[in-house]
Design an enzyme around this catalytic site. Structure first.
Site, PDB file in Angstrom:
ATOM      1  N   CYS A 171     -20.094  39.651 -11.467  1.00 14.41           N
ATOM      2  CA  CYS A 171     -21.341  38.998 -10.693  1.00 14.41           C
ATOM      3  C   CYS A 171     -22.223  38.690 -11.711  1.00 14.41           C
ATOM      4  CB  CYS A 171     -21.837  39.359  -9.427  1.00 14.41           C
ATOM      5  SG  CYS A 171     -22.247  41.160  -9.978  1.00 14.41           S
ATOM      6  N   SER A 225     -19.591  36.135  -1.876  1.00 11.92           N
ATOM      7  CA  SER A 225     -20.289  35.180  -2.345  1.00 11.92           C
ATOM      8  C   SER A 225     -21.534  34.590  -1.212  1.00 11.92           C
ATOM      9  CB  SER A 225     -19.191  34.074  -1.941  1.00 11.92           C
ATOM     10  OG  SER A 225     -18.815  33.922  -0.448  1.00 11.92           O
ATOM     11  N   LYS A 259     -14.194  47.525   4.904  1.00 14.40           N
ATOM     12  CA  LYS A 259     -13.153  46.568   4.808  1.00 14.40           C
ATOM     13  C   LYS A 259     -13.100  46.108   3.427  1.00 14.40           C
ATOM     14  CE  LYS A 259     -12.946  42.230   4.911  1.00 14.40           C
ATOM     15  NZ  LYS A 259     -11.629  41.926   3.898  1.00 14.40           N
ATOM     16  N   GLN A 310      -8.568  31.677  -7.108  1.00 15.94           N
ATOM     17  CA  GLN A 310      -9.310  31.674  -8.382  1.00 15.94           C
ATOM     18  C   GLN A 310      -8.875  30.774  -9.293  1.00 15.94           C
ATOM     19  OE1 GLN A 310     -12.235  32.911  -7.612  1.00 15.94           O
ATOM     20  NE2 GLN A 310     -12.285  33.741  -9.593  1.00 15.94           N
ATOM     21  N   ASN A 350     -13.768  42.118  -7.225  1.00 17.61           N
ATOM     22  CA  ASN A 350     -14.035  42.052  -8.722  1.00 17.61           C
ATOM     23  C   ASN A 350     -14.337  43.398  -9.315  1.00 17.61           C
ATOM     24  OD1 ASN A 350     -16.474  41.764  -7.437  1.00 17.61           O
ATOM     25  ND2 ASN A 350     -17.435  40.590  -9.317  1.00 17.61           N
ATOM     26  N   GLU A 385     -25.381  41.478  -1.738  1.00 18.98           N
ATOM     27  CA  GLU A 385     -25.275  41.113  -2.970  1.00 18.98           C
ATOM     28  C   GLU A 385     -24.455  40.060  -3.376  1.00 18.98           C
ATOM     29  OE1 GLU A 385     -27.402  42.729  -4.761  1.00 18.98           O
ATOM     30  OE2 GLU A 385     -27.894  44.489  -3.660  1.00 18.98           O
TER      31      GLU A 385
HETATM   32  P1  NAP Z   1     -16.202  36.262  -0.733  1.00 20.07           P
HETATM   33  O1  NAP Z   1     -15.253  35.456  -0.310  1.00 20.07           O
HETATM   34  O2  NAP Z   1     -17.755  36.493  -0.066  1.00 20.07           O
HETATM   35  O3  NAP Z   1     -15.659  37.872   0.039  1.00 20.07           O
HETATM   36  C1  NAP Z   1     -16.361  39.245  -0.159  1.00 20.07           C
HETATM   37  C2  NAP Z   1     -15.833  40.103   0.877  1.00 20.07           C
HETATM   38  O4  NAP Z   1     -16.128  39.590   2.095  1.00 20.07           O
HETATM   39  C3  NAP Z   1     -14.271  40.225   0.996  1.00 20.07           C
HETATM   40  O5  NAP Z   1     -14.168  41.386   1.764  1.00 20.07           O
HETATM   41  C4  NAP Z   1     -14.142  39.274   2.211  1.00 20.07           C
HETATM   42  O6  NAP Z   1     -12.760  39.388   2.849  1.00 20.07           O
HETATM   43  C5  NAP Z   1     -15.088  39.389   3.030  1.00 20.07           C
HETATM   44  N1  NAP Z   1     -15.433  38.002   3.916  1.00 20.07           N
HETATM   45  C6  NAP Z   1     -14.877  36.719   3.623  1.00 20.07           C
HETATM   46  N2  NAP Z   1     -15.403  36.139   4.663  1.00 20.07           N
HETATM   47  C7  NAP Z   1     -16.011  36.943   5.486  1.00 20.07           C
HETATM   48  C8  NAP Z   1     -16.817  36.559   6.768  1.00 20.07           C
HETATM   49  N3  NAP Z   1     -16.726  35.197   7.384  1.00 20.07           N
HETATM   50  N4  NAP Z   1     -17.501  37.783   7.467  1.00 20.07           N
HETATM   51  C9  NAP Z   1     -17.323  38.867   6.824  1.00 20.07           C
HETATM   52  N5  NAP Z   1     -16.590  39.088   5.842  1.00 20.07           N
HETATM   53  C10 NAP Z   1     -15.873  38.211   5.067  1.00 20.07           C
HETATM   54  O7  NAP Z   1     -16.284  36.739  -2.181  1.00 20.07           O
HETATM   55  P2  NAP Z   1     -15.226  37.191  -3.004  1.00 20.07           P
HETATM   56  O8  NAP Z   1     -14.856  35.795  -3.526  1.00 20.07           O
HETATM   57  O9  NAP Z   1     -14.434  38.201  -2.743  1.00 20.07           O
HETATM   58  O10 NAP Z   1     -16.015  37.774  -4.395  1.00 20.07           O
HETATM   59  C11 NAP Z   1     -16.446  37.004  -5.510  1.00 20.07           C
HETATM   60  C12 NAP Z   1     -18.113  36.723  -5.104  1.00 20.07           C
HETATM   61  O11 NAP Z   1     -18.644  37.949  -4.876  1.00 20.07           O
HETATM   62  C13 NAP Z   1     -18.868  35.961  -6.126  1.00 20.07           C
HETATM   63  O12 NAP Z   1     -19.793  34.982  -5.604  1.00 20.07           O
HETATM   64  C14 NAP Z   1     -19.479  36.997  -7.041  1.00 20.07           C
HETATM   65  O13 NAP Z   1     -20.859  36.629  -7.723  1.00 20.07           O
HETATM   66  C15 NAP Z   1     -20.012  38.146  -5.671  1.00 20.07           C
HETATM   67  N6  NAP Z   1     -20.402  39.364  -6.423  1.00 20.07           N
HETATM   68  C16 NAP Z   1     -21.528  39.805  -6.280  1.00 20.07           C
HETATM   69  C17 NAP Z   1     -21.863  40.921  -6.684  1.00 20.07           C
HETATM   70  C18 NAP Z   1     -23.397  41.503  -6.838  1.00 20.07           C
HETATM   71  O14 NAP Z   1     -23.576  42.524  -6.795  1.00 20.07           O
HETATM   72  N7  NAP Z   1     -24.381  40.515  -6.547  1.00 20.07           N
HETATM   73  C19 NAP Z   1     -20.884  41.858  -7.115  1.00 20.07           C
HETATM   74  C20 NAP Z   1     -19.851  41.301  -7.181  1.00 20.07           C
HETATM   75  C21 NAP Z   1     -19.466  39.965  -6.746  1.00 20.07           C
HETATM   76  P3  NAP Z   1     -11.358  38.855   2.454  1.00 20.07           P
HETATM   77  O15 NAP Z   1     -11.126  39.411   1.073  1.00 20.07           O
HETATM   78  O16 NAP Z   1     -10.323  39.229   3.188  1.00 20.07           O
HETATM   79  O17 NAP Z   1     -11.689  37.372   2.385  1.00 20.07           O
END
Ligand code: NAP
Ligand code: MG
Length: 482
Positions: free
Chosen positions: A282, A227, A173, A329, A150, A248
């Protein structure tokens, strides 16, 4: 076009030759690139390269590191439109949203480089005569940087800049939905002259590449944005070996509107933070908690504002909201809209996938508003991460505050009021890491920390002075000179 990983200063494919495609969320026919579907072995090679490069990067003076890094930041300025085009193509952001992301990344990078240049330890008087006592900050080692789709440019920047300036080396990554934006970030640093092995780049799945990055013993720090579920899994898996984590995570951010609020300004702030980037910040506002006496007036103005939003391909200058980022999504968000209807919330605006005028080629969802949302409903408790706003009614300030805090998340919040006493009561009691009075839930600046509480974050927060703190260790020395 086929792209590669970048390991130890060389571009290489995945060790088993497998690849994956990324598609434009505004037009799924459009394949934007083919990327290595890397294996754990590829991630291991990158970690070993970063480990090998660490001593000399750490020993290089901070001024030399800053000189190289400042060239990359200068290139962010001169190549902004190239980054904007990639953000647009992979994430679907509008031009304005994409430009804001790049300018934020530039400001954050400049701030973190300046932090590095003034990275200080302390001196303290000793209890012993003739003893001099001080501390210095040292880099920790290899850092695993795992970023979401995002903010695919700004989030890697916010993590990599303090890591690099303080002398750490990196395996980065990117999210699989946005590898090209990540690659552009890398290119700027390669062209700036970063030595081989200092910043390595590996694309591929979270459960392979990500898993290796989390479990490999050569990795010392893990900075992850994504997430809450994945973040919790990371924390569990590092518990055995004491790696340092900065997580985060998700949010479900409330904006409270009291009876004395400026309704025009509060509607503008709520609508902006609810629907910018199709609700995929987020820090997006996903719950508007409005006191009953102004609820009708607020909702009427909100509908007027949301009804006039133009949805379409973010490349077109007259679009206010682009697509959601990809088919997963799309499915998740539509499913939540369905859940909201079944739970008995009142869908008063939007709710549908958009199919007219060629939008059926992409992942477009109408800006959606529910009213009559009760706190126990899933749409009020779970992060939807899409253009869906829940309007909830509170009888008074106290109930609004209770509703705002009745959630597992604690990322950001806002209150809209002219009453300074209530504003400060809110600031005291709101359970978040970032909060606002008469401003949207997403507002932030790079010189102050950014991180959530409760299930929204863990570890030393990013940005501000803590940006560097996370990537450094303190070494304390006592010297007896008598
Ligand atoms: P996600 O599915 O958790 O993925 C985030 C990153 O982690 C991606 O690079 C993903 O790789 C990787 N990943 C997935 N499974 C993993 C595992 N088992 N071990 C290690 N890495 C892994 O989250 P998203 O759907 O991409 O992003 C949206 C989320 O991010 C929302 O919940 C949002 O609130 C949160 N967010 C938080 C902030 C903050 O600062 N608090 C900022 C932005 C977003 P792949 O893409 O290859 O699956
Ligand atoms: Mg995911």
């Amino acid at each position: 076009m086929q792209y590669q990983n970048y390991i130890n200063g060389e571009f290489v494919g995945s060790s088993d030759g497998q690849t994956f495609e990324q598609r434009d969320p505004a037009n799924l026919q459009n394949v934007t690139g083919e990327w290595p579907k890397s294996t754990r072995e590829d991630a291991r090679n990158a970690i070993e390269a970063a480990h090998k490069a660490f001593p000399s990067w750490a020993d290089l003076g901070v001024y030399q590191r800053a000189e190289i890094m400042s060239k990359a930041v200068a290139a962010m300025k001169s190549r902004t439109e190239e980054i904007v085009a990639a953000l647009n193509e992979e994430n679907g952001k509008t031009l304005e949203e994409a430009r804001t992301e790049v300018s934020s990344a530039i400001r954050e990078s400049e701030f973190q480089i300046s932090q590095g240049l003034s990275m200080c330890g302390e001196t303290a008087p000793s209890a012993q005569k003739g003893v001099f006592a001080y501390s210095v900050r040292r880099p920790v080692g290899v850092s695993a940087i795992i970023s979401p789709w995002n903010f695919p440019f700004n989030v890697p920047g916010r993590k990599c800049t303090p890591a690099l300036i303080s002398g750490n080396t990196i395996v980065f990554k990117p999210a699989s939905l946005t590898p090209k934006v990540g690659r552009l970030f890398l290119d700027l640093y390669i062209e700036a002259g970063l030595p081989p092995g200092v910043l390595n780049f590996v694309t591929g799945g979270g459960s392979t590449v990500g898993e290796e990055m989390i479990t490999n013993p050569l990795v010392e720090t893990i900075s992850f944005t994504g997430s809450t579920d994945v973040g919790k899994g990371i924390q569990q898996s590092v518990a055995q070996n004491l790696k340092r984590t900065q997580l985060e995570l998700g949010g479900k951010n409330p904006a409270i509107v009291l009876e004395d609020a400026d309704l025009g300004k509060s509607v503008e702030a709520v609508a902006t933070a609810a629907f910018a980037c199709a609700g995929q910040w987020c820090t997006s506002t996903s719950r508007a908690i409005v006191v009953r006496s102004v609820a009708d007036a607020f909702t009427e103005k909100l509908l007027e504002r949301v009804g006039s939003m133009r949805v379409g391909d973010g490349r077109s200058a007259d679009v206010d909201m682009g697509p959601v980022c990809g088919t997963d999504q799309l499915e998740t968000i539509l499913n939540y809209i369905d859940i909201g209807k079944k739970e008995g919330a009142n869908l008063i605006q939007g709710g549908l996938r958009m199919m007219e005028n060629g939008l059926n080629q992409g992942c477009f969802i109408e800006p959606t508003v529910f009213t009559d949302v009760q706190s126990e409903m899933r749409i009020a408790q779970e992060e939807i991460f899409g253009p869906v706003l829940s309007v909830m009614i509170a009888e008074d300030f106290e109930e609004a505050l209770e509703l705002a805090n009745n959630i597992e998340f604690g990322l950001t919040s806002s209150i809209f009021t002219q009453d300074i006493s209530r504003a400060f009561q809110f600031l005291d009691k709101t359970e978040v890491g970032l909060t606002h009075v008469n401003m949207m839930t997403a507002y932030r600046e790079p010189q102050l920390s950014f991180g959530g509480v409760k299930s929204s974050g863990h570890g030393i927060p990013e940005s501000g002075r803590t940006g560097i703190e996370f990537f450094t260790e303190h070494k304390v020395a006592f010297i007896n000179y008598m």
